[in-house]
Design a protein around this motif. Structure first.
Motif, short mmCIF file in Angstrom:
data_model
loop_
_atom_site.label_atom_id
_atom_site.label_comp_id
_atom_site.label_asym_id
_atom_site.label_seq_id
_atom_site.Cartn_x
_atom_site.Cartn_y
_atom_site.Cartn_z
N SER A 116 70.27 -39.08 -0.93
CA SER A 116 70.72 -38.92 0.45
C SER A 116 72.16 -39.42 0.59
CB SER A 116 69.79 -39.71 1.35
OG SER A 116 70.38 -39.98 2.56
N ASP A 117 72.47 -40.56 -0.05
CA ASP A 117 73.83 -41.11 0.02
C ASP A 117 74.82 -40.19 -0.67
OD1 ASP A 117 72.84 -43.17 1.44
OD2 ASP A 117 72.86 -44.63 -0.19
N LEU A 118 74.40 -39.59 -1.79
CA LEU A 118 75.28 -38.65 -2.49
C LEU A 118 75.59 -37.45 -1.60
CD1 LEU A 118 73.70 -38.68 -6.07
CD2 LEU A 118 75.97 -39.50 -5.44
N MET A 119 74.58 -36.95 -0.92
CA MET A 119 74.77 -35.80 -0.01
C MET A 119 75.70 -36.19 1.13
SD MET A 119 71.01 -34.10 0.32
CE MET A 119 71.40 -33.38 1.90
N GLN A 150 62.07 -34.82 14.12
CA GLN A 150 63.10 -35.84 13.97
C GLN A 150 64.43 -35.21 13.57
OE1 GLN A 150 62.19 -39.10 14.40
NE2 GLN A 150 64.23 -39.93 14.04
N ILE A 151 64.36 -34.28 12.63
CA ILE A 151 65.58 -33.62 12.14
C ILE A 151 66.20 -32.78 13.26
CG2 ILE A 151 66.40 -31.81 10.55
CD1 ILE A 151 64.48 -32.99 8.46
N ALA A 152 65.35 -32.12 14.05
CA ALA A 152 65.87 -31.30 15.14
C ALA A 152 66.66 -32.16 16.12
CB ALA A 152 64.71 -30.60 15.86
N ARG A 153 66.13 -33.32 16.42
CA ARG A 153 66.83 -34.21 17.37
C ARG A 153 68.15 -34.70 16.79
NH1 ARG A 153 63.37 -35.48 21.57
NH2 ARG A 153 64.77 -37.07 22.37
N LEU A 154 68.15 -35.01 15.49
CA LEU A 154 69.39 -35.48 14.85
C LEU A 154 70.42 -34.35 14.78
CD1 LEU A 154 67.84 -37.57 11.93
CD2 LEU A 154 69.15 -38.47 13.87
N ALA A 155 69.97 -33.17 14.39
CA ALA A 155 70.89 -32.03 14.28
C ALA A 155 71.42 -31.66 15.66
CB ALA A 155 70.17 -30.84 13.65
N PRO A 209 74.23 -36.66 10.27
CA PRO A 209 73.08 -37.53 10.57
C PRO A 209 71.79 -37.05 9.89
CG PRO A 209 73.78 -36.34 12.55
CD PRO A 209 74.82 -36.08 11.49
N VAL A 210 71.68 -35.73 9.69
CA VAL A 210 70.48 -35.20 9.02
C VAL A 210 70.47 -35.69 7.56
CG1 VAL A 210 69.25 -33.11 8.28
CG2 VAL A 210 70.36 -33.20 10.53
N ALA A 211 71.67 -35.65 6.94
CA ALA A 211 71.75 -36.09 5.54
C ALA A 211 71.40 -37.58 5.43
CB ALA A 211 73.14 -35.84 4.99
N ALA A 212 71.84 -38.37 6.42
CA ALA A 212 71.52 -39.80 6.40
C ALA A 212 70.03 -40.02 6.52
CB ALA A 212 72.26 -40.51 7.54
N PHE A 213 69.38 -39.12 7.27
CA PHE A 213 67.92 -39.25 7.46
C PHE A 213 67.14 -38.69 6.27
CE2 PHE A 213 63.98 -37.28 9.31
CZ PHE A 213 63.30 -38.46 9.55
N GLY A 247 63.75 -27.84 11.48
CA GLY A 247 64.46 -28.87 12.22
C GLY A 247 65.92 -28.52 12.43
N VAL A 248 66.62 -28.10 11.37
CA VAL A 248 68.05 -27.79 11.49
C VAL A 248 68.23 -26.58 12.39
CG1 VAL A 248 70.08 -26.99 10.21
CG2 VAL A 248 68.66 -28.83 9.27
N ALA A 249 67.42 -25.53 12.20
CA ALA A 249 67.56 -24.31 13.01
C ALA A 249 67.31 -24.63 14.48
CB ALA A 249 66.58 -23.25 12.51
N ALA A 250 66.21 -25.38 14.74
CA ALA A 250 65.88 -25.68 16.14
C ALA A 250 66.94 -26.58 16.77
CB ALA A 250 64.52 -26.36 16.19
N GLY A 251 67.43 -27.57 16.02
CA GLY A 251 68.42 -28.51 16.56
C GLY A 251 69.73 -27.81 16.87
N LEU A 252 70.22 -27.01 15.94
CA LEU A 252 71.50 -26.32 16.16
C LEU A 252 71.36 -25.28 17.27
CD1 LEU A 252 72.86 -25.76 12.52
CD2 LEU A 252 73.42 -27.56 14.14
#
Lengths: 522, 306
Positions: free
Chosen positions: B291-294, B186-191, B229-233, B113-118
């Motif tokens: 997630s909140d800590l991150m 989902q992560i790709a879209r957020l990233a 946003p990824v961390a929030a998700f 997700g992160v790789a595809a989104g970025l």
């Protein structure tokens, strides 16, 4: 920051295989898809087909069932015989029998196990199997033990019953264990012993070296997989990951028949699909309406609508062609056969009575409801039933699909009009289908109470002659059908898939598999 | 996050568990039907003996306080379906499986997700359309369709992987993929959304103007804010993946927590249903806290909101 993310990802990636590899069991010699999980390994407590399959591997009885004919054969008993049409039974125990831990197994183990089965505190659903039985242990002059069982009436099927798991002996450690606990290791007397149990995953059993005929048990280990989904079970079989699947999805039946005829051989099961009719319901108290509903059903069309593997049935007790060893009275015509004209005449009579009592017949009849436990099969069955009632009677019966236990609770409380039910025979005897409908009996749930019916069952129970007993049971079934407390629909079918290289497997009405008789073809 | 704030969050989590436990107790006991209502009707004296043994004949409030005391000891009693097995043992067996499935799926989701989104945000054009279109498709597909297609392709067409069962990493690859891909989408879209915003900022334009390479810009100026946003998700995603998807567990016959959760409710296994609910709640709370800590680490401004 990037380093931390990488570390976290690496941690996750490492965790999964470590956890997964920690639980890896190798493939057993035979992999059985067991449907739902066998939740109870105590043979006195289990009732489900999944529990029965595991119990058949772990436990042995005085007799065992011939895989093809289901005739009882000697097992832990070397010989057995009956007197007075099955009222008295005598079992001669084999010498030098042992439990899976090597300790001796004697007649006292049977007596104590059967006493435990009868205790309400055990929580055994089959406690009634030994109702009224007097059990006695005799020592013969040659030092061998005999178990004598005497019933108040004829029990011609008792030899068959002793092959089934509820009457298997349980070890002293299990008998002494507090209710609800299973001693470890579980000591058993069957062809296999318990190796591993992972809830909702699998039960692994391995050959019991102390079993009296261990050298004849060909397969070294079996896995019973808990797989709820029939589609997943089919996938496992087609991919070669499983050797036995007890039931396949209805949608797959035609293709399996065409493409896997060597593995898929549907056979009739000693089980009935029927409708319970609530006689306490204000509308269904009218026998004419019950008759109209029963006679408007074309069971042949119904069987076809459900894929064709099940057989149409006009009797509650399924037929046993070629397998029955019990005296069967000459067949009489079923009183509830498909006859749309007669059905309409019954309905007209019921309508007239409703009108005479000041009710609007159309409005009253529109309240009729069929309760079905929610499932794909029941959905299709209910749709087919509704269609037939609509076509042949013009009755708009509503369908109420409830989750399984909720449906059973509604049925138990009498809050239904018609309810889809099923029953699998415990053993090959009509009594197993008829006894639940005794007046006021806990399994009745229809409000049906007829002294003639109960008298027939009492007479059958007291009969000292098997033929007389069979005739009384036939009479009882006829009364039940004439009073339309149940509407038989179909005889169920075994839809088993068996690996073609397995020998020793025979389709039979109980779906019984003798695991100790199975072997791979060379 | 300060120590006091962390303590407060832990206290809130504890309170949540207690409330959920009470509500779950009322719901499971309020549902019609009981654990011994099988098609084969038990004799009245047998039923009475069973109900007595499992304390089901005692007043409801007494049963609740017994369950509450059990919760304090992390002992939910015996399962009413697996009567010879404790709920704790069942949960202890199934939790590692759910963790194994969830951890693998989450790893796939985050990496992909992160790789595809970025990548999509940086390259634009066809790559961006492909990632956005593909992720929309994955999000729209129901789990059983994706799982069915994966079984058809990987097990029956290619014959690489077993179609179901639990017996090692080979058995986990398809569940990881089927559970991880929708999360990756989902992560790709957020990233992608986060990166697009950052890439258009004055700070990134200035960095490029200073002659920094694309890689350096991505690493030092884009990655951190794009991941907010990824961390929030991450919290809900981790909870969804770790607690297992019922569909995935059913299709692949995995003995994880999700199946227990549903089957316990259907079997009216009150004790197991309560135990599974409490574990789910605790996992969900812990994942959200993590997630909140991150999030607080990535963007200190967010701490005030958590």
């Amino acid at each position: 920051m990037l380093r931390r993310v990488r570390r976290a990802l690496a941690g996750f990636a490492l965790l999964a295989p470590i956890v997964a590899f920690g639980c890896v069991p190798g493939r057993a010699e035979l992999v059985v898809v067991n449907g739902g999980d066998a939740a109870l390994l105590d043979p006195h407590l289990g009732t489900s087909a999944a529990e029965a399959r595991v119990a058949a591997a772990l436990h042995a009885g005085l007799t065992r069932l011939a895989p093809a004919t289901l005739a009882p054969l000697p097992d832990l008993a070397e010989e057995f015989n009956s007197e007075e049409g099955g009222r008295r039974w005598l079992f001669l125990l084999r010498p030098s029998l042992t439990w899976s831990d090597g300790s001796p197994l004697c007649a006292e183990d049977f007596r104590a196990s059967w006493e435990r089965l009868r205790l309400p505190a055990t929580g055994a659903p089959y406690a009634s199997w030994l109702d009224g039985a007097a059990i006695e242990i005799r020592l013969r002059p040659d030092g061998r033990e005999e178990i004598a069982v005497e019933f108040p009436g004829a029990r011609p099927m008792f030899a068959e019953m002793t092959a089934l798991w509820p009457l298997a002996p349980v070890h002293a450690t299990l008998r002494a264990a507090a209710p609800g606990t299973l001693p470890a290791p579980l000591v058993t007397a069957g062809p296999y012993l318990l190796v591993r149990r992972a809830v909702r995953d699998r039960i692994r059993v391995a050959r019991n070296p102390h079993f009296w005929r261990a050298e004849s048990v060909a397969l070294g280990s079996l896995d019973f997989l808990a797989v709820e989904s029939q589609f997943t079970a089919l996938n496992l079989f087609l991919a070669g990951e499983a050797d036995y699947v007890p039931s396949v999805p209805r949608l797959a039946v035609p293709r399996l028949l065409a493409e896997h005829a060597d593995a898929f051989r549907p056979s009739p099961q000693y089980a009935s699909l029927f409708l319970r009719v609530n006689l306490r319901h204000p509308l269904l108290a009218d026998r004419d309406l019950r008759c109209a509903l029963a006679r408007a059903l074309d069971r042949t069309a119904l069987a076809e609508a459900l894929g064709g593997a099940r057989q149409p049935a006009e009797r509650l007790v399924p037929p046993l062609p070629g397998t029955s060893r019990l005296p069967v009275p000459p067949p009489t015509a079923a009183p509830l056969g498909f006859d749309p004209q007669a059905a309409r005449a019954h309905l007209a009579a019921a309508r007239a009575r409703l009108a005479a009592s000041g009710e609007d017949p159309e409005r009253a009849l529109a309240a009729l409801e069929l309760l079905v436990p929610a499932s794909e099969l029941n959905r299709d069955l209910a749709a087919a039933l509704r269609e037939q009632w609509k076509t042949h009677l013009g009755l708009p019966v509503r369908i109420l699909a409830l989750e399984g236990r909720e449906a059973r609770a509604a049925e138990r409380a009498g809050e239904y009009a018609l309810s889809r039910s099923s029953w699998v025979g415990d053993y090959l005897d009509p009594e197993t289908f008829l006894a639940p409908f005794r007046g006021g009996g806990p399994g009745n749930r229809t409000g049906f109470a007829d002294p003639r019916y109960d008298a027939c069952l009492d007479a059958a129970a007291a009969a000292r002659d098997a033929a007389e007993r069979a005739a009384q049971l036939e009479r009882a079934e006829r009364i039940l059908l004439e009073e339309v407390a149940v509407i038989p629909l179909l005889t169920d079918a075994n839809l088993e898939l068996v690996a073609p290289d397995l020998q020793g497997f025979f389709p039979n009405p109980r779906g019984h598999v003798d695991w100790s008789a199975l072997a791979r073809r060379p | 996050m300060s120590g006091g704030r962390l303590l407060r969050r832990c206290g809130a989590l504890l309170l949540t568990v207690l409330v959920v436990h009470a509500l779950a107790f009322l719901l499971v006991r309020g549902t019609r039907g009981g654990p011994f209502d099988e098609e084969r009707e038990l004799a009245p004296e047998v039923r009475a003996a069973l109900e007595e043994r499992f304390g089901l004949r005692r007043p409801l409030h007494e049963q609740y306080f017994t369950a509450l005391a059990g919760l304090a000891r992390c002992d939910f009693g015996p399962s009413l379906r697996y009567r010879d097995t404790s709920v704790r043992a069942i949960l202890a067996d199934s939790l590692p499986i759910s963790l194994a499935v969830g951890a693998g799926a989450l790893t796939i989701a985050l990496l992909l997700g992160v790789a595809a989104g970025l990548g999509a945000a940086q390259r634009g054009g066809f790559a961006e359309a492909l990632v956005l279109g593909g992720s929309t498709l994955l999000l729209a597909l129901p789990g059983f369709v994706l799982a069915g297609a994966a079984v058809l392709f990987f097990s029956f067409r290619l014959g690489w992987l077993p179609p179901a069962g639990f017996g090692g990493v080979r058995h986990l690859l398809l569940p990881w993929l089927c559970l991880g891909l929708p999360l990756a989408a989902q992560i790709a879209r957020l990233a992608h959304g986060g990166a697009r915003e950052v890439l258009a900022s004055a700070a990134v334009r200035a960095a490029r103007a200073r002659g920094l390479s694309r890689r350096a810009v991505l690493r030092h100026h884009v990655l951190r804010p794009a991941l907010v946003p990824v961390a929030a998700f991450f919290g809900p995603a981790a909870a969804a993946a770790l607690t297992g998807s019922l569909v995935i567990e059913q299709v692949f016959a995995l003995p994880g927590l999700g199946t227990h959760f549903v089957q316990a409710a259907l079997n009216r296994d009150f004790t197991l249903a309560l135990g599974a609910t409490v574990v789910f709640t605790a996992l969900l709370g812990l994942c959200t806290l993590l997630s909140d800590l991150m999030l607080a680490r990535l963007d200190p401004r967010a701490e005030a909101l958590t």
